[in-house]
Design a protein around this motif. Structure first.
Motif, PDB file in Angstrom:
ATOM      1  N   SER A  83       0.848  -1.183   0.000  1.00  0.00           N
ATOM      2  CA  SER A  83       0.000   0.000   0.000  1.00  0.00           C
ATOM      3  C   SER A  83       0.886   1.237   0.000  1.00  0.00           C
ATOM      4  CB  SER A  83      -0.902  -0.001   1.231  1.00  0.00           C
ATOM      5  OG  SER A  83      -1.700   1.158   1.273  1.00  0.00           O
ATOM      6  N   VAL A  84       0.563   2.205  -0.853  1.00  0.00           N
ATOM      7  CA  VAL A  84       1.337   3.444  -0.939  1.00  0.00           C
ATOM      8  C   VAL A  84       0.440   4.619  -0.576  1.00  0.00           C
ATOM      9  CG1 VAL A  84       2.778   4.921  -2.381  1.00  0.00           C
ATOM     10  CG2 VAL A  84       2.765   2.446  -2.763  1.00  0.00           C
ATOM     11  N   ALA A  85       0.931   5.474   0.320  1.00  0.00           N
ATOM     12  CA  ALA A  85       0.192   6.661   0.737  1.00  0.00           C
ATOM     13  C   ALA A  85       1.113   7.862   0.670  1.00  0.00           C
ATOM     14  CB  ALA A  85      -0.339   6.484   2.158  1.00  0.00           C
ATOM     15  N   ASP A  86       0.534   9.035   0.446  1.00  0.00           N
ATOM     16  CA  ASP A  86       1.286  10.281   0.398  1.00  0.00           C
ATOM     17  C   ASP A  86       0.579  11.275   1.308  1.00  0.00           C
ATOM     18  OD1 ASP A  86       2.668  12.583  -0.162  1.00  0.00           O
ATOM     19  OD2 ASP A  86       2.618  12.346  -2.334  1.00  0.00           O
ATOM     20  N   ASP A  87       1.269  11.670   2.385  1.00  0.00           N
ATOM     21  CA  ASP A  87       0.626  12.581   3.336  1.00  0.00           C
ATOM     22  C   ASP A  87       0.723  14.043   2.907  1.00  0.00           C
ATOM     23  OD1 ASP A  87       3.250  13.266   3.845  1.00  0.00           O
ATOM     24  OD2 ASP A  87       3.321  12.356   5.833  1.00  0.00           O
ATOM     25  N   GLY A  88       1.388  14.284   1.771  1.00  0.00           N
ATOM     26  CA  GLY A  88       1.475  15.633   1.253  1.00  0.00           C
ATOM     27  C   GLY A  88       2.581  16.472   1.855  1.00  0.00           C
ATOM     28  N   PHE A  89       3.334  15.909   2.801  1.00  0.00           N
ATOM     29  CA  PHE A  89       4.387  16.669   3.470  1.00  0.00           C
ATOM     30  C   PHE A  89       5.779  16.115   3.208  1.00  0.00           C
ATOM     31  CE2 PHE A  89       0.543  17.360   5.967  1.00  0.00           C
ATOM     32  CZ  PHE A  89       0.523  18.751   6.017  1.00  0.00           C
ATOM     33  N   GLY A  90       5.871  15.023   2.480  1.00  0.00           N
ATOM     34  CA  GLY A  90       7.175  14.419   2.233  1.00  0.00           C
ATOM     35  C   GLY A  90       7.071  13.373   1.157  1.00  0.00           C
ATOM     36  N   ALA A  91       8.032  12.453   1.155  1.00  0.00           N
ATOM     37  CA  ALA A  91       8.056  11.401   0.147  1.00  0.00           C
ATOM     38  C   ALA A  91       6.933  10.397   0.389  1.00  0.00           C
ATOM     39  CB  ALA A  91       9.406  10.694   0.182  1.00  0.00           C
ATOM     40  N   PRO A  92       6.405   9.795  -0.672  1.00  0.00           N
ATOM     41  CA  PRO A  92       5.405   8.731  -0.492  1.00  0.00           C
ATOM     42  C   PRO A  92       5.966   7.593   0.359  1.00  0.00           C
ATOM     43  CG  PRO A  92       5.554   9.398  -2.794  1.00  0.00           C
ATOM     44  CD  PRO A  92       6.701  10.046  -2.090  1.00  0.00           C
ATOM     45  N   HIS A  93       5.096   6.995   1.150  1.00  0.00           N
ATOM     46  CA  HIS A  93       5.466   5.865   1.991  1.00  0.00           C
ATOM     47  C   HIS A  93       4.780   4.602   1.470  1.00  0.00           C
ATOM     48  CE1 HIS A  93       7.100   8.773   4.772  1.00  0.00           C
ATOM     49  NE2 HIS A  93       7.483   7.812   5.593  1.00  0.00           N
ATOM     50  N   ALA A  94       5.511   3.508   1.467  1.00  0.00           N
ATOM     51  CA  ALA A  94       4.952   2.210   1.070  1.00  0.00           C
ATOM     52  C   ALA A  94       5.003   1.260   2.258  1.00  0.00           C
ATOM     53  CB  ALA A  94       5.724   1.627  -0.107  1.00  0.00           C
ATOM     54  N   THR A  95       3.968   0.462   2.400  1.00  0.00           N
ATOM     55  CA  THR A  95       3.909  -0.569   3.430  1.00  0.00           C
ATOM     56  C   THR A  95       3.696  -1.914   2.754  1.00  0.00           C
ATOM     57  OG1 THR A  95       2.980   0.944   5.069  1.00  0.00           O
ATOM     58  CG2 THR A  95       2.703  -1.421   5.474  1.00  0.00           C
ATOM     59  N   LEU A  96       4.656  -2.821   2.926  1.00  0.00           N
ATOM     60  CA  LEU A  96       4.510  -4.164   2.378  1.00  0.00           C
ATOM     61  C   LEU A  96       4.069  -5.110   3.489  1.00  0.00           C
ATOM     62  CD1 LEU A  96       7.058  -6.291   3.215  1.00  0.00           C
ATOM     63  CD2 LEU A  96       8.323  -4.615   1.861  1.00  0.00           C
ATOM     64  N   THR A  97       3.282  -6.100   3.125  1.00  0.00           N
ATOM     65  CA  THR A  97       2.864  -7.149   4.054  1.00  0.00           C
ATOM     66  C   THR A  97       3.530  -8.442   3.618  1.00  0.00           C
ATOM     67  OG1 THR A  97       0.742  -6.077   4.461  1.00  0.00           O
ATOM     68  CG2 THR A  97       0.921  -8.403   5.038  1.00  0.00           C
ATOM     69  N   SER A  98       4.350  -8.989   4.480  1.00  0.00           N
ATOM     70  CA  SER A  98       5.167 -10.145   4.121  1.00  0.00           C
ATOM     71  C   SER A  98       4.322 -11.393   3.893  1.00  0.00           C
ATOM     72  CB  SER A  98       6.184 -10.432   5.231  1.00  0.00           C
ATOM     73  OG  SER A  98       5.558 -11.072   6.340  1.00  0.00           O
ATOM     74  N   VAL A  99       4.942 -12.381   3.276  1.00  0.00           N
ATOM     75  CA  VAL A  99       4.371 -13.718   3.282  1.00  0.00           C
ATOM     76  C   VAL A  99       4.450 -14.243   4.713  1.00  0.00           C
ATOM     77  CG1 VAL A  99       5.023 -14.152   0.888  1.00  0.00           C
ATOM     78  CG2 VAL A  99       6.600 -14.800   2.724  1.00  0.00           C
ATOM     79  N   GLU A 100       3.799 -15.358   4.989  1.00  0.00           N
ATOM     80  CA  GLU A 100       3.817 -15.888   6.352  1.00  0.00           C
ATOM     81  C   GLU A 100       5.245 -16.273   6.742  1.00  0.00           C
ATOM     82  OE1 GLU A 100       1.514 -19.171   9.151  1.00  0.00           O
ATOM     83  OE2 GLU A 100       0.620 -18.442   7.293  1.00  0.00           O
ATOM     84  N   PRO A 101       5.733 -15.749   7.864  1.00  0.00           N
ATOM     85  CA  PRO A 101       7.129 -15.990   8.234  1.00  0.00           C
ATOM     86  C   PRO A 101       7.316 -17.284   9.014  1.00  0.00           C
ATOM     87  CG  PRO A 101       6.138 -14.469   9.776  1.00  0.00           C
ATOM     88  CD  PRO A 101       5.067 -14.807   8.756  1.00  0.00           C
ATOM     89  N   SER A 102       8.574 -17.629   9.226  1.00  0.00           N
ATOM     90  CA  SER A 102       8.934 -18.759  10.075  1.00  0.00           C
ATOM     91  C   SER A 102      10.275 -18.479  10.724  1.00  0.00           C
ATOM     92  CB  SER A 102       8.997 -20.061   9.270  1.00  0.00           C
ATOM     93  OG  SER A 102      10.007 -19.979   8.270  1.00  0.00           O
ATOM     94  N   VAL A 103      10.509 -19.119  11.856  1.00  0.00           N
ATOM     95  CA  VAL A 103      11.756 -18.941  12.602  1.00  0.00           C
ATOM     96  C   VAL A 103      12.219 -20.312  13.073  1.00  0.00           C
ATOM     97  CG1 VAL A 103      12.850 -17.853  14.610  1.00  0.00           C
ATOM     98  CG2 VAL A 103      11.036 -16.645  13.369  1.00  0.00           C
TER      99      VAL A 103
END
Length: 294
Positions: free
Chosen positions: A116-136
């Motif tokens: 998801s990419v959002a732009d708050d109008g005050f700086g550079a656009p921000h992107a949020t990625l949602t990972s695949v299901e992780p493991s440890v």
């Protein structure tokens, strides 16, 4: 806004991710329309750029014009990697600047990754990625000893509260926690020895960390298997690290973490890691801005 084909360029774009400063972050190449490139051509582009990764986007076979879905492949200067966080952020911001902010789905070798990419109008656009299901998983003691030898670290340089683990959120990373910020700052490792261990274990980077506070960490990521000494910002490792902390019970089921990376290289980066209760996936956020060719 839908995606029109004439908005997608075959040019090689240059962005730097996890910063709003062109002199910071981790640079990545982005090709929004790589439909005319085969594997050899993509590797050649990545090698010519010399960035730790370049993202190559094409339409998935089932996708039609107007959908915000893309197949994405990632190449380092030496080889293809299954997933790359900073190139994902860079590619999503590059797309959004041409077709509008909102939600995309990147179909990677590791699986589908919503962005998801959002732009708050005050700086550079921000992107949020949602990972695949992780493991440890537990790290073999002999492998940890070899990693320490390649890093020229001693066992006493590790923080007892954060034991070694192999964490995955699209790519595999060996997580080693330093006992002090000074130990993390003095990174001088045997490139070939570490690369050989990482190839044997199928690792993308080592995630070297130092905990400043409950929610703030400093991290460094050697990447010799990609032909790069160190990544200034590593989104895939950040996602894996979030899963690692949750698996250890070192943070709560719901947490928001800040990772500082790249400062020791003169390219400061800031990565935000979010854990949500009831959702095993990890979200990694950051800004990205275009850079000019050197």
């Amino acid at each position: 806004m839908t995606v029109t084909e004439d908005a997608l360029t075959t040019d090689v774009l240059r962005y730097t991710a996890f910063t709003d400063d062109p002199a910071g972050g981790n640079p990545a190449g982005v090709v929004l329309d790589a439909s005319g490139l085969d594997d050899a051509a993509m590797l050649a582009v990545a090698a010519r750029l010399g960035y730790s990764e370049t993202a190559f986007l094409t339409r998935p076979a089932e996708g039609g014009a107007g959908r915000r879905d893309f197949a994405v492949r990632y190449f380092s200067p030496k080889a293809e990697v299954s997933f790359c966080g900073h190139a994902t952020v860079a590619a999503a911001v590059a797309l959004a600047e041409r077709v509008g902010t909102g939600d995309f789905v990147f179909h990677t070798q590791a699986g589908p990754v919503p962005v998801s990419v959002a732009d708050d109008g005050f700086g550079a656009p921000h992107a949020t990625l949602t990972s695949v299901e992780p493991s440890v998983e537990h790290a073999d003691e002999a492998d940890v000893a070899e990693a320490l030898a390649a890093l020229r670290w001693e066992r006493g340089d590790l923080a007892a509260a954060l034991p070694p683990r192999v964490a995955y959120a699209g790519a595999r990373h060996l997580v080693l926690a330093a006992a002090s910020r000074g130990r993390l700052a003095e990174l001088d490792y045997d490139f070939e020895r570490l690369a050989a261990l990482m190839r044997r274990l199928g690792l993308t980077t080592l995630q070297l960390v130092w905990r400043e506070s409950a929610s703030v960490f400093h991290v460094r990521d050697p990447f010799p298997v990609g032909g790069v000494v160190e990544d200034p910002a590593t989104g895939a490792a950040a996602a894996a690290f979030g899963a690692y902390l949750r698996a250890l019970g070192a943070v709560g089921e719901q947490a928001r973490l800040t990772l500082h990376q790249g400062g020791d290289l003169g390219r400061p980066s800031r990565l935000t890691v979010e854990l949500r209760a009831g959702d095993p996936r990890v979200r990694v956020s950051g800004a990205a801005v275009p850079v000019t060719a050197a």
